[in-house]
Design an enzyme around this catalytic site. Structure first.
Site, short mmCIF file in Angstrom:
data_model
loop_
_atom_site.label_atom_id
_atom_site.label_comp_id
_atom_site.label_asym_id
_atom_site.label_seq_id
_atom_site.Cartn_x
_atom_site.Cartn_y
_atom_site.Cartn_z
N ALA A 36 0.85 -1.20 0.00
CA ALA A 36 0.00 0.00 0.00
C ALA A 36 0.89 1.26 0.00
O ALA A 36 2.08 1.19 0.29
CB ALA A 36 -0.91 0.00 1.22
N GLY A 72 4.53 -7.41 7.62
CA GLY A 72 3.76 -7.41 6.38
C GLY A 72 2.85 -8.61 6.24
O GLY A 72 3.08 -9.66 6.83
N ASN A 112 -1.77 -14.21 18.28
CA ASN A 112 -2.49 -15.12 19.20
C ASN A 112 -3.41 -16.08 18.44
O ASN A 112 -3.82 -17.09 18.99
CB ASN A 112 -3.28 -14.29 20.23
CG ASN A 112 -4.51 -13.63 19.65
OD1 ASN A 112 -5.60 -14.20 19.62
ND2 ASN A 112 -4.35 -12.41 19.14
N TYR A 136 -5.75 -17.36 8.55
CA TYR A 136 -4.78 -16.36 9.02
C TYR A 136 -3.89 -16.95 10.11
O TYR A 136 -2.66 -16.87 10.03
CB TYR A 136 -5.56 -15.14 9.53
CG TYR A 136 -4.74 -14.15 10.31
CD1 TYR A 136 -3.74 -13.40 9.71
CD2 TYR A 136 -4.98 -13.95 11.68
CE1 TYR A 136 -3.00 -12.49 10.43
CE2 TYR A 136 -4.25 -13.03 12.41
CZ TYR A 136 -3.26 -12.31 11.78
OH TYR A 136 -2.53 -11.41 12.51
#
Ligand code: 15L
Length: 265
Positions: A36, A72, A112, A136
């Site tokens: 970005a 990132g 976490n 993720y």
């Protein structure tokens, strides 16, 4: 506690943007990277726009740096097709480039969510088997394993930070437990970058909150002494309505992430 050129990936992201100003203290030159827009270069900065999925671009990005803070990638639960290039291929490209260009230390922003399917109230340390709560979390567990391999095979040291919830303030009841202040995040990254002989270490990114789900002695061993606590926010947050008893977001350490997906069909 200083190096010549430090690379920060994800510098336009939520935490990257916070670290962009703070990490300058620890380097002569901060090379800031993101897919970005990074805006204009601030003093001491080198702008390095980069798509982590582009192998050649990542090799150029890593050339000439002494250490890497790898923030990132996609930072929330998304379809696997979006996680794969940024988080999985991207982290692989970064470690290959580190190997080829002689970088000896990486701080990896894990999460976490690699242990998100443990129950709230269970207490685990960084040696507990992972229980990712989505693609993720799986990508972050991959980064932890990949960095383990690059240490065992090539001696590249990594500290993996299983960041809880790093925000200006805790904003819900779960964050009374998972909150990591920006000052404590900075201290933890500083230890992770400069304490000698870390090998491959996994630590939790949490402030000195009253209640903990994570035994963080591996972070204490790095000299991490958190200065902040969620305690000043308790009265306010406990006056907000609790989650309904049948909401899984209140059962698991990963909170709302356990409810995201299955994306489509
Ligand atoms: C994360 O890994 C996310 O990047 C962040 O947006 C928060 O949601 C955090 O976890 C959390 O669990 O609170």
């Amino acid at each position: 506690t200083h190096c010549h050129r430090l690379l920060l990936t994800g510098a336009a992201g939520k935490l990257g943007n916070v670290l962009r100003t703070r990490l300058k203290r620890y380097a002569d030159i901060l090379r800031v990277s993101d897919i970005a827009d990074l805006g204009t270069a601030l003093p001491q900065e080198e702008l390095a726009p980069c798509n982590l999925a582009d192998k050649e671009a990542v090799h150029a990005l890593v050339t000439g740096v002494d250490a890497i803070v790898h923030m990132g990638g996609v930072s929330v639960e998304r379809p696997f097709e979006e996680i794969l290039p940024a988080n999985i291929q991207g982290t692989y490209h970064l470690y290959e480039a580190a190997r080829r260009h002689g970088v000896r230390r990486v701080v990896f922003a894990s999460s976490n969510h690699v242990i998100g399917y443990y129950r709230q109230g269970d207490v685990i340390d960084a040696n507990a088997p992972t229980k990712p709560d989505g693609y993720y979390g799986i990508s972050k567990a991959f980064g932890e394993q990949l960095s383990r391999f690059y240490f065992d095979r090539y001696g590249i040291e990594t500290v993996c930070l299983r960041i809880g919830s790093s925000y200006p303030e805790p904003i819900d009841r779960r964050m009374l437990i998972t909150w990591l202040s920006y000052d404590d995040l900075e201290q933890l990254i500083c230890r992770a970058l400069f304490v000698p002989g870390v090998g491959h270490t996994i630590v939790y990114g949490m402030s000195a909150n009253r209640d903990a789900w994570w035994d963080n002695r591996q972070a204490a061993a790095l000299g991490y002494t958190p200065a902040d606590s969620s305690e000043p926010f308790r009265v306010h947050l406990e006056s907000t309505p609790p989650l309904p008893a049948d909401d899984p977001a209140g059962w698991y350490q990963g909170g709302g992430f356990v409810k995201v997906g299955s994306f489509g069909d």
